[in-house]
Design a protein around this motif. Structure first.
Motif, PDB file in Angstrom:
ATOM      1  N   SER A  98      69.128  15.493   3.299  1.00  0.00           N
ATOM      2  CA  SER A  98      69.370  16.029   1.696  1.00  0.00           C
ATOM      3  C   SER A  98      67.888  16.649   1.873  1.00  0.00           C
ATOM      4  O   SER A  98      66.939  15.946   2.484  1.00  0.00           O
ATOM      5  CB  SER A  98      68.771  13.975   1.490  1.00  0.00           C
ATOM      6  N   GLN A  99      68.667  17.753   0.739  1.00  0.00           N
ATOM      7  CA  GLN A  99      66.743  18.655   0.499  1.00  0.00           C
ATOM      8  C   GLN A  99      65.934  17.728  -0.854  1.00  0.00           C
ATOM      9  O   GLN A  99      66.354  16.851  -1.400  1.00  0.00           O
ATOM     10  CB  GLN A  99      67.807  19.641  -0.247  1.00  0.00           C
ATOM     11  N   LYS A 100      64.677  18.299  -0.284  1.00  0.00           N
ATOM     12  CA  LYS A 100      63.685  18.257  -1.497  1.00  0.00           C
ATOM     13  C   LYS A 100      63.227  18.628  -1.993  1.00  0.00           C
ATOM     14  O   LYS A 100      63.906  20.022  -1.322  1.00  0.00           O
ATOM     15  CB  LYS A 100      62.505  17.030  -0.267  1.00  0.00           C
ATOM     16  N   LYS A 101      63.313  18.784  -3.090  1.00  0.00           N
ATOM     17  CA  LYS A 101      62.623  19.821  -4.405  1.00  0.00           C
ATOM     18  C   LYS A 101      62.134  20.442  -3.834  1.00  0.00           C
ATOM     19  O   LYS A 101      60.647  19.719  -3.214  1.00  0.00           O
ATOM     20  CB  LYS A 101      62.583  19.060  -5.803  1.00  0.00           C
ATOM     21  N   GLY A 102      62.084  21.922  -4.134  1.00  0.00           N
ATOM     22  CA  GLY A 102      61.000  23.179  -4.085  1.00  0.00           C
ATOM     23  C   GLY A 102      61.160  23.425  -2.108  1.00  0.00           C
ATOM     24  O   GLY A 102      60.279  23.843  -1.797  1.00  0.00           O
ATOM     25  N   GLU A 103      62.191  22.326  -1.664  1.00  0.00           N
ATOM     26  CA  GLU A 103      62.172  23.316   0.049  1.00  0.00           C
ATOM     27  C   GLU A 103      63.897  23.817  -0.040  1.00  0.00           C
ATOM     28  O   GLU A 103      64.739  23.021  -0.071  1.00  0.00           O
ATOM     29  CB  GLU A 103      61.661  21.823   0.515  1.00  0.00           C
ATOM     30  N   SER A 104      63.719  23.571   1.062  1.00  0.00           N
ATOM     31  CA  SER A 104      64.889  24.536   1.594  1.00  0.00           C
ATOM     32  C   SER A 104      65.968  23.930   2.405  1.00  0.00           C
ATOM     33  O   SER A 104      65.795  22.782   2.910  1.00  0.00           O
ATOM     34  CB  SER A 104      64.496  25.772   3.140  1.00  0.00           C
ATOM     35  N   ASP A 132      67.896  21.169  -5.430  1.00  0.00           N
ATOM     36  CA  ASP A 132      66.774  22.315  -5.853  1.00  0.00           C
ATOM     37  C   ASP A 132      68.057  23.517  -5.911  1.00  0.00           C
ATOM     38  O   ASP A 132      67.762  24.066  -5.154  1.00  0.00           O
ATOM     39  CB  ASP A 132      65.728  22.243  -5.530  1.00  0.00           C
ATOM     40  N   PRO A 133      69.115  23.626  -6.858  1.00  0.00           N
ATOM     41  CA  PRO A 133      69.845  24.641  -6.077  1.00  0.00           C
ATOM     42  C   PRO A 133      69.003  25.835  -6.830  1.00  0.00           C
ATOM     43  O   PRO A 133      69.439  26.522  -7.550  1.00  0.00           O
ATOM     44  CB  PRO A 133      70.922  24.327  -6.986  1.00  0.00           C
ATOM     45  N   THR A 134      68.330  26.679  -6.427  1.00  0.00           N
ATOM     46  CA  THR A 134      67.926  27.836  -6.487  1.00  0.00           C
ATOM     47  C   THR A 134      68.257  29.397  -6.303  1.00  0.00           C
ATOM     48  O   THR A 134      70.300  28.889  -5.178  1.00  0.00           O
ATOM     49  CB  THR A 134      66.508  28.223  -5.809  1.00  0.00           C
ATOM     50  N   PRO A 135      68.210  30.124  -6.734  1.00  0.00           N
ATOM     51  CA  PRO A 135      69.307  31.555  -6.528  1.00  0.00           C
ATOM     52  C   PRO A 135      68.824  31.507  -4.637  1.00  0.00           C
ATOM     53  O   PRO A 135      70.333  31.964  -4.296  1.00  0.00           O
ATOM     54  CB  PRO A 135      68.003  32.673  -7.127  1.00  0.00           C
ATOM     55  N   GLN A 136      67.951  31.412  -4.088  1.00  0.00           N
ATOM     56  CA  GLN A 136      67.692  31.267  -2.083  1.00  0.00           C
ATOM     57  C   GLN A 136      69.064  30.371  -2.298  1.00  0.00           C
ATOM     58  O   GLN A 136      69.423  30.798  -1.070  1.00  0.00           O
ATOM     59  CB  GLN A 136      66.411  31.210  -2.581  1.00  0.00           C
ATOM     60  N   VAL A 137      68.853  28.822  -2.365  1.00  0.00           N
ATOM     61  CA  VAL A 137      69.861  28.335  -1.844  1.00  0.00           C
ATOM     62  C   VAL A 137      71.244  28.661  -1.994  1.00  0.00           C
ATOM     63  O   VAL A 137      72.284  28.610  -1.634  1.00  0.00           O
ATOM     64  CB  VAL A 137      69.332  26.736  -2.752  1.00  0.00           C
ATOM     65  N   LEU A 138      71.429  29.017  -3.611  1.00  0.00           N
ATOM     66  CA  LEU A 138      72.686  29.170  -4.141  1.00  0.00           C
ATOM     67  C   LEU A 138      73.349  29.897  -3.228  1.00  0.00           C
ATOM     68  O   LEU A 138      74.721  30.359  -3.197  1.00  0.00           O
ATOM     69  CB  LEU A 138      72.968  28.995  -5.602  1.00  0.00           C
ATOM     70  N   GLY A 139      72.717  31.630  -3.174  1.00  0.00           N
ATOM     71  CA  GLY A 139      72.887  32.587  -2.566  1.00  0.00           C
ATOM     72  C   GLY A 139      72.668  33.172  -1.821  1.00  0.00           C
ATOM     73  O   GLY A 139      74.205  33.964  -0.845  1.00  0.00           O
ATOM     74  N   ASP A 161      64.297  12.719  -9.090  1.00  0.00           N
ATOM     75  CA  ASP A 161      63.926  13.609  -7.337  1.00  0.00           C
ATOM     76  C   ASP A 161      65.478  13.884  -7.211  1.00  0.00           C
ATOM     77  O   ASP A 161      65.460  15.033  -6.490  1.00  0.00           O
ATOM     78  CB  ASP A 161      63.273  12.449  -6.057  1.00  0.00           C
ATOM     79  N   LEU A 162      66.717  13.520  -8.102  1.00  0.00           N
ATOM     80  CA  LEU A 162      67.471  14.031  -6.846  1.00  0.00           C
ATOM     81  C   LEU A 162      68.299  15.116  -8.373  1.00  0.00           C
ATOM     82  O   LEU A 162      69.107  16.199  -7.715  1.00  0.00           O
ATOM     83  CB  LEU A 162      68.782  13.138  -6.746  1.00  0.00           C
ATOM     84  N   LYS A 163      67.618  14.684  -9.803  1.00  0.00           N
ATOM     85  CA  LYS A 163      69.462  15.197 -10.561  1.00  0.00           C
ATOM     86  C   LYS A 163      69.368  16.500 -10.804  1.00  0.00           C
ATOM     87  O   LYS A 163      68.469  17.339 -10.295  1.00  0.00           O
ATOM     88  CB  LYS A 163      68.833  13.796 -11.808  1.00  0.00           C
ATOM     89  N   LEU A 164      70.263  16.614 -11.138  1.00  0.00           N
ATOM     90  CA  LEU A 164      70.748  18.269 -11.840  1.00  0.00           C
ATOM     91  C   LEU A 164      71.138  17.817 -13.146  1.00  0.00           C
ATOM     92  O   LEU A 164      71.832  17.107 -13.744  1.00  0.00           O
ATOM     93  CB  LEU A 164      71.943  18.643 -11.061  1.00  0.00           C
ATOM     94  N   ASN A 165      70.495  19.030 -14.477  1.00  0.00           N
ATOM     95  CA  ASN A 165      71.013  18.962 -15.240  1.00  0.00           C
ATOM     96  C   ASN A 165      72.339  19.860 -15.575  1.00  0.00           C
ATOM     97  O   ASN A 165      72.797  20.264 -14.340  1.00  0.00           O
ATOM     98  CB  ASN A 165      69.843  20.274 -16.007  1.00  0.00           C
ATOM     99  N   ASP A 166      72.709  19.950 -16.242  1.00  0.00           N
ATOM    100  CA  ASP A 166      74.499  20.463 -16.827  1.00  0.00           C
ATOM    101  C   ASP A 166      74.740  21.809 -16.246  1.00  0.00           C
ATOM    102  O   ASP A 166      74.901  22.626 -16.105  1.00  0.00           O
ATOM    103  CB  ASP A 166      75.027  20.656 -18.480  1.00  0.00           C
ATOM    104  N   ARG A 167      73.509  22.443 -16.089  1.00  0.00           N
ATOM    105  CA  ARG A 167      73.872  23.973 -16.483  1.00  0.00           C
ATOM    106  C   ARG A 167      73.622  24.121 -14.128  1.00  0.00           C
ATOM    107  O   ARG A 167      74.149  25.101 -14.025  1.00  0.00           O
ATOM    108  CB  ARG A 167      72.245  24.936 -16.910  1.00  0.00           C
TER     109      ARG A 167
END
Length: 469
Positions: A98-104, A132-139, A161-167
């Motif tokens: 499990s990824q923590k928000k703000g971490e790799s 935390d699907p940042t550009p770094q994570v997704l790209g 601490d886990l949820k994503l929005n629709d986008r």
């Protein structure tokens, strides 16, 4: 004369997801190399006369030694969790890094490998949890991890601490389509749950039983409909985890009827527990707090229908091992705590297969072939481990469970091998139990004794999901 096989299992009735037949099984170098009658002798032999020989279970949804943010601690690590799974007939587990928000995300995977290294008695793979699907994570990170054998990941529509929005969900689904991965979704409406929780707490309705009131079936239905719609926009397959009853099931069945590649999983708590189990004396109901919560008897009947008619492809434990009588478990905030502050989840990795076998196969609700498909073959296919795992076939790993299908066992926590101090199924009698369990041809469990050494289990890289279910 040198024996032709390392091990021969003789005289059993073999069941796969498609067949039932009598045959011997010849095993060499951890693989099944022969199926037939009167095979040549092996260096070792197991007499399975009068027994069922089934593929070892694949528990595709369990939590071991997973870090939390609230101070709670999971009681099972990669020693006790897989050990408990093996005693229940499971030979492959897939817990979550499990990824923590703000971490790799890569850091989460590396940490989970450290936690698992040289501990498990059975084979294991990892799902990912993307928070935390940042550009770094997704790209970069997630595409690279998929190519390295982490081909499934879970996202949430609830828990702050886990949820994503629709986008964010759309972005993850689009990556899943592009990279040939499978997205799993915990589907409940977070805002509805938050509003209901606040209203209940203002009214002083904070006992464990009100957990079910705060997470009604409509909140699960709405989120299920929404994530299916987002997957339809992206034109990608997805799987809804731990579905609790008919309202969410109707959304899934309608999507599948349209030809959408929507898959579904359910768990033992939704066929055996109800919201009444949260309404026990004192704080006892906290033992049954999980999300989504158990519903009612009508929901149980719906889930059984879904297991029989193909709405569900997977039956997992969702083993979440928090001790009850512990200040790092269910009593993290004391016995007077609101339901909203009780760690979510219940144990079940060892009892998953016997409960479904007894209540499903034994009572004629599902066939033996369906049992194998739901608990072994389908999860192996969906998560890229088939045909190495999940079946009995030449070339497959010799992951096998030899069942005494008539043995009656009264489940008590004292007889289980997890590190949790309770089981939700205390006192329940089941008919049918796996007595001998093999992992890659090595006996892991025999007659109630652990035979394998710590570290026998190997990490598995997963291939592309097989979506032809």
């Amino acid at each position: 004369m040198i024996p032709e096989f390392d091990l021969v299992i003789r005289g059993g009735t073999i069941a796969t997801s498609g067949d039932i037949f009598d045959a011997d099984i010849g095993i060499r170098d951890g693989k099944i190399v022969a199926l037939g009658l009167d095979l040549a002798r092996g260096q070792d032999e197991i007499d399975a006369t009068g027994r069922l020989v089934l593929p070892g279970g694949v528990d595709a949804h369990c939590h071991f030694d997973q870090p939390t943010l609230d101070g709670s601690v999971m009681a099972d690590d990669f020693v006790s969790g897989p050990r408990s799974a093996a005693f229940g007939g499971t030979t492959t587990v897939i817990p979550f890094a499990s990824q923590k928000k703000g971490e790799s995300l890569r850091a989460a995977v590396d940490d989970y490998h450290r936690r698992a290294h040289d501990k498990s008695v059975i084979d294991y793979a990892f799902h990912l949890i993307v928070t935390d699907p940042t550009p770094q994570v997704l790209g970069q990170e997630l595409p690279a991890l998929i190519r390295e054998g982490y081909t499934s990941f879970k996202i949430y529509t609830t828990y702050d601490d886990l949820k994503l929005n629709d986008r964010e969900i759309i972005e993850v689904l689009a990556l899943s389509r592009r990279e040939g991965a499978l997205t799993m979704v915990h589907a409940e409406n977070s805002d509805a749950i938050a509003w209901l929780t606040e209203a209940l707490e203002r009214a002083g309705q904070t006992a464990p039983r009100h957990h079910a009131d705060a997470r009604p079936a409509i909140a699960e239905r709405e989120a299920t409909h929404r994530v299916i719609s987002l997957a339809e926009i992206v034109d990608v397959a997805m799987l809804v985890v731990h579905v609790s009853g008919g309202e969410a099931m109707d959304q899934i069945a309608a999507a599948r009827a349209k030809g959408l590649r929507v898959f579904a999983e359910t768990c033992p708590q939704y066929i055996l527990l109800t919201a009444d189990d949260l309404d026990l004396d004192g704080f006892e109901g906290a033992k049954h707090i999980c999300s989504p919560p158990p519903r009612d008897t009508a929901s149980q009947k719906s889930v059984w229908r879904g297991l029989a008619n193909g709405t569900f492809q997977v039956f997992s434990s969702d083993h979440a091992p928090f001790k009850f009588d512990s200040d790092t478990g269910k009593k993290l905030h004391g016995e007077g705590a609101s339901f909203a502050h009780v760690p979510n989840g219940i144990p079940g990795v060892e009892t998953r297969l016997p409960l479904l076998f007894s209540e499903g196969v034994g009572k004629g609700r599902i066939s033996l072939n369906q049992f194998v498909a739901l608990t072994a073959t389908n999860p192996a296919r969906l998560y890229g481990l088939y045909p190495r795992k999940g079946t009995i076939a030449i070339g497959a790993d010799a992951d096998l469970a030899i069942w005494n299908q008539t043995r009656e066992v009264k489940i008590t926590n004292d007889m289980l091998h997890h590190n949790v101090d309770y089981t939700p199924y205390e006192g329940r009698t089941v008919t049918g139990w796996p007595e001998t369990v093999l992992s890659r041809g090595a006996v892991v469990v025999r007659d109630g004794r652990l035979m394998a050494e710590r570290g026998h289990g190997q990490f598995l890289k997963c291939g592309a999901p097989d979506l032809q279910l």
